[in-house]
Design a protein around this motif. Structure first.
Motif, mmCIF file in Angstrom:
data_model
loop_
_atom_site.group_PDB
_atom_site.id
_atom_site.type_symbol
_atom_site.label_atom_id
_atom_site.label_comp_id
_atom_site.label_asym_id
_atom_site.label_seq_id
_atom_site.Cartn_x
_atom_site.Cartn_y
_atom_site.Cartn_z
ATOM 1 N N ARG A 1 0.839 -1.208 0.000
ATOM 2 C CA ARG A 1 0.000 0.000 0.000
ATOM 3 C C ARG A 1 0.870 1.253 0.000
ATOM 4 O O ARG A 1 1.873 1.324 0.714
ATOM 5 C CB ARG A 1 -0.914 0.039 1.233
ATOM 6 C CG ARG A 1 -1.868 -1.115 1.358
ATOM 7 C CD ARG A 1 -2.571 -1.085 2.716
ATOM 8 N NE ARG A 1 -3.871 -0.456 2.681
ATOM 9 C CZ ARG A 1 -4.231 0.584 3.403
ATOM 10 N NH1 ARG A 1 -3.361 1.174 4.206
ATOM 11 N NH2 ARG A 1 -5.451 1.074 3.344
ATOM 12 N N TYR A 2 0.425 2.237 -0.778
ATOM 13 C CA TYR A 2 0.984 3.576 -0.774
ATOM 14 C C TYR A 2 -0.152 4.492 -0.310
ATOM 15 O O TYR A 2 -1.204 4.550 -0.970
ATOM 16 C CB TYR A 2 1.438 3.978 -2.172
ATOM 17 C CG TYR A 2 2.539 3.118 -2.777
ATOM 18 C CD1 TYR A 2 3.805 3.653 -3.001
ATOM 19 C CD2 TYR A 2 2.316 1.784 -3.139
ATOM 20 C CE1 TYR A 2 4.828 2.894 -3.575
ATOM 21 C CE2 TYR A 2 3.328 1.003 -3.701
ATOM 22 C CZ TYR A 2 4.573 1.566 -3.916
ATOM 23 O OH TYR A 2 5.576 0.798 -4.471
ATOM 24 N N THR A 3 0.010 5.198 0.811
ATOM 25 C CA THR A 3 -1.130 5.871 1.423
ATOM 26 C C THR A 3 -0.828 7.320 1.796
ATOM 27 O O THR A 3 0.323 7.739 1.917
ATOM 28 C CB THR A 3 -1.599 5.130 2.691
ATOM 29 O OG1 THR A 3 -0.679 5.393 3.771
ATOM 30 C CG2 THR A 3 -1.692 3.636 2.454
ATOM 31 N N LEU A 4 -1.908 8.052 2.022
ATOM 32 C CA LEU A 4 -1.861 9.430 2.503
ATOM 33 C C LEU A 4 -2.952 9.609 3.549
ATOM 34 O O LEU A 4 -4.088 9.143 3.357
ATOM 35 C CB LEU A 4 -2.106 10.414 1.355
ATOM 36 C CG LEU A 4 -2.522 11.831 1.778
ATOM 37 C CD1 LEU A 4 -1.297 12.654 2.137
ATOM 38 C CD2 LEU A 4 -3.341 12.522 0.711
ATOM 39 N N THR A 5 -2.630 10.301 4.646
ATOM 40 C CA THR A 5 -3.633 10.719 5.618
ATOM 41 C C THR A 5 -3.444 12.199 5.899
ATOM 42 O O THR A 5 -2.357 12.628 6.327
ATOM 43 C CB THR A 5 -3.515 9.926 6.937
ATOM 44 O OG1 THR A 5 -3.630 8.524 6.667
ATOM 45 C CG2 THR A 5 -4.631 10.331 7.895
ATOM 46 N N ALA A 6 -4.481 12.988 5.639
ATOM 47 C CA ALA A 6 -4.477 14.426 5.916
ATOM 48 C C ALA A 6 -5.549 14.681 6.969
ATOM 49 O O ALA A 6 -6.719 14.899 6.643
ATOM 50 C CB ALA A 6 -4.760 15.220 4.641
ATOM 51 N N PRO A 7 -5.166 14.628 8.254
ATOM 52 C CA PRO A 7 -6.162 14.739 9.325
ATOM 53 C C PRO A 7 -6.882 16.080 9.322
ATOM 54 O O PRO A 7 -6.381 17.083 8.788
ATOM 55 C CB PRO A 7 -5.328 14.562 10.601
ATOM 56 C CG PRO A 7 -4.067 13.892 10.166
ATOM 57 C CD PRO A 7 -3.821 14.404 8.774
ATOM 58 N N ALA A 8 -8.044 16.092 9.947
ATOM 59 C CA ALA A 8 -8.749 17.348 10.165
ATOM 60 C C ALA A 8 -7.888 18.266 11.038
ATOM 61 O O ALA A 8 -6.976 17.812 11.734
ATOM 62 C CB ALA A 8 -10.097 17.082 10.823
ATOM 63 N N GLN A 9 -8.185 19.546 10.978
ATOM 64 C CA GLN A 9 -7.399 20.520 11.735
ATOM 65 C C GLN A 9 -7.367 20.142 13.217
ATOM 66 O O GLN A 9 -8.403 19.855 13.822
ATOM 67 C CB GLN A 9 -8.008 21.915 11.568
ATOM 68 C CG GLN A 9 -7.090 23.039 11.987
ATOM 69 C CD GLN A 9 -5.891 23.178 11.046
ATOM 70 O OE1 GLN A 9 -6.031 23.022 9.847
ATOM 71 N NE2 GLN A 9 -4.735 23.476 11.619
ATOM 72 N N GLY A 10 -6.158 20.117 13.779
ATOM 73 C CA GLY A 10 -6.009 19.781 15.188
ATOM 74 C C GLY A 10 -5.906 18.309 15.482
ATOM 75 O O GLY A 10 -5.759 17.911 16.646
ATOM 76 N N LYS A 11 -5.971 17.456 14.437
ATOM 77 C CA LYS A 11 -5.943 16.010 14.647
ATOM 78 C C LYS A 11 -4.599 15.386 14.253
ATOM 79 O O LYS A 11 -4.476 14.159 14.242
ATOM 80 C CB LYS A 11 -7.060 15.340 13.844
ATOM 81 C CG LYS A 11 -8.463 15.752 14.262
ATOM 82 C CD LYS A 11 -8.783 15.325 15.680
ATOM 83 C CE LYS A 11 -10.222 15.668 16.049
ATOM 84 N NZ LYS A 11 -10.556 15.220 17.440
ATOM 85 N N GLY A 12 -3.593 16.203 13.951
ATOM 86 C CA GLY A 12 -2.287 15.657 13.604
ATOM 87 C C GLY A 12 -1.760 16.203 12.302
ATOM 88 O O GLY A 12 -2.407 17.023 11.624
ATOM 89 N N ASP A 13 -0.579 15.748 11.930
ATOM 90 C CA ASP A 13 0.086 16.210 10.725
ATOM 91 C C ASP A 13 -0.214 15.307 9.537
ATOM 92 O O ASP A 13 -0.359 14.084 9.690
ATOM 93 C CB ASP A 13 1.606 16.245 10.935
ATOM 94 C CG ASP A 13 2.010 17.244 12.010
ATOM 95 O OD1 ASP A 13 1.329 18.281 12.146
ATOM 96 O OD2 ASP A 13 3.001 16.969 12.724
ATOM 97 N N THR A 14 -0.290 15.892 8.373
ATOM 98 C CA THR A 14 -0.455 15.123 7.144
ATOM 99 C C THR A 14 0.807 14.300 6.887
ATOM 100 O O THR A 14 1.927 14.796 7.062
ATOM 101 C CB THR A 14 -0.718 16.057 5.957
ATOM 102 O OG1 THR A 14 -1.933 16.774 6.201
ATOM 103 C CG2 THR A 14 -0.835 15.287 4.657
ATOM 104 N N CYS A 15 0.620 13.067 6.475
ATOM 105 C CA CYS A 15 1.781 12.224 6.175
ATOM 106 C C CYS A 15 1.414 11.183 5.127
ATOM 107 O O CYS A 15 0.238 10.844 4.933
ATOM 108 C CB CYS A 15 2.294 11.521 7.432
ATOM 109 S SG CYS A 15 1.167 10.294 8.136
#
Length: 343
Positions: free
Chosen positions: A41-55
């Motif tokens: 898997r190649y993935t991206l997570t862009a959390p909602a504001q205040g929920k962490g950093d995009t990675c």
């Protein structure tokens, strides 16, 4: 949103700076000669504001049908500045890990495990849409899924914990999904190598999703191609007529239209599974239990009209070449093998 070809279907939907979004490119494949399977898997997570950093992240999981103690899964995160994507032609690079429409390469190590891969695959001539096309334009659910390469073959080399696997036209698929939130509950299965018909392919999905904050009834999507026949049961009345029962390690499906009936039994052993934790952009958690060495028994029945008796037309079996996943909002007590996050 373009989905007419593989470049459009695989285009990264995330735009830099955007929040409340996740995206996944996964490949599942088998090495038939060794009865092993792989989940990359190649993935991206862009959390909602205040929920962490995009990675970004890369995952690698290995499954051995005959030596289950060899199974493992590891994942590593990367900051956004260490990733880049292009659309025409499609490519995604995360660290030293690359995915294109026709090739993938990468490596990962940690927690006592190591893996590397350098593979090519045959691009599919047509993008597979799980839903009716109109729903892709309207973003009907909080997760969208399609398969740019539903039924393809892989050639190249994979190394896993010191073992080398040579792939020479071995079967697998590549799928792209994205959205704001994972399904509340789901089961998914894929197989493109059956004993009776090497050209046959099955893709099945049942999901409980939300729309406008409301939990919808389970949605079933069933696709089966065998011989010169093709069945894609996604019309509303077909979805309503589909019944399924599932628990971890077992999934039974009865799907039908007016003239076609498909009965499926999809199974695996608990030792075949690896459990992974998913995070929604809003911070909520989900868990999936996945294997690439499950098994399937499919019986197809047909009748000439809705009032005629059913007659069995085809039986398809897969031993250790079915890809299957169960997902829920609670962690399993039975699956001991966990996906490990490595530095």
């Amino acid at each position: 949103m373009g989905i007419g070809n593989a470049d459009e279907a695989n285009e990264l939907r995330w735009k830099r700076g955007t929040r409340n979004h996740y995206e996944v490119y996964y490949l599942t494949l088998n090495n038939l000669s060794t009865k092993t399977g792989f989940w990359i898997r190649y993935t991206l997570t862009a959390p909602a504001q205040g929920k962490g950093d995009t990675c970004f992240a890369v995952w690698f999981s290995f499954f051995d049908f005959e030596q289950q103690d060899k199974n493992f899964g590891i994942t590593r995160k990367y900051p956004t500045h260490d990733a880049e994507a292009s659309s025409r032609p499609f490519s995604l690079r995360i660290g030293a890990n690359l995915l294109t429409n026709g090739a993938l390469s990468g490596n990962i190590a940690g927690a006592g495990h190591s893996a590397s891969w350098d593979l090519t695959f045959e691009p599919s001539p047509q993008v597979f849409l799980h839903f009716p096309r109109i729903l892709y334009a309207r973003q009907f659910t909080d997760t969208t899924v399609l398969s740019p390469h539903l039924n393809t073959t892989f050639t190249g080399t994979i190394e896993a914990d010191g073992r080398t696997f040579e792939l020479r036209g071995d079967p697998g698929d590549q799928t792209h999904l994205w959205g704001r939130e994972h399904a509340r509950e789901w089961a998914w299965a894929h197989c493109c190598r059956f004993d009776e018909d090497e050209r046959a392919v099955m893709e099945s999905l049942v999901a409980k999703v939300r729309r406008f904050g409301i939990n919808l009834p389970p949605i079933h999507l069933i696709y089966l191609k065998y011989g010169d026949r093709e069945c894609h049961l996604i019309n509303p009345h077909e979805i309503l007529m589909t019944k399924s029962a599932r628990r971890l390690g077992e999934w039974f499906v009865n799907a039908r239209s007016a003239t076609v009936r498909i009965d499926m039994e999809i199974t695996c052993r608990n030792q075949d599974l690896i459990e992974a934790e998913y995070f929604d952009p809003n911070g909520h958690r989900a868990w999936c239990c996945n294997t690439e060495v499950g098994s399937a028994l499919i019986r197809v029945y047909r009748r000439s009209n809705p009032f005629a008796a059913w007659r069995r037309e085809e039986t398809l079996t897969s031993l250790g070449t079915t890809h299957v996943e169960w997902g829920a909002r609670t962690q399993s007590r039975d699956v001991k093998n966990k996906l490990i996050v490595v530095d």
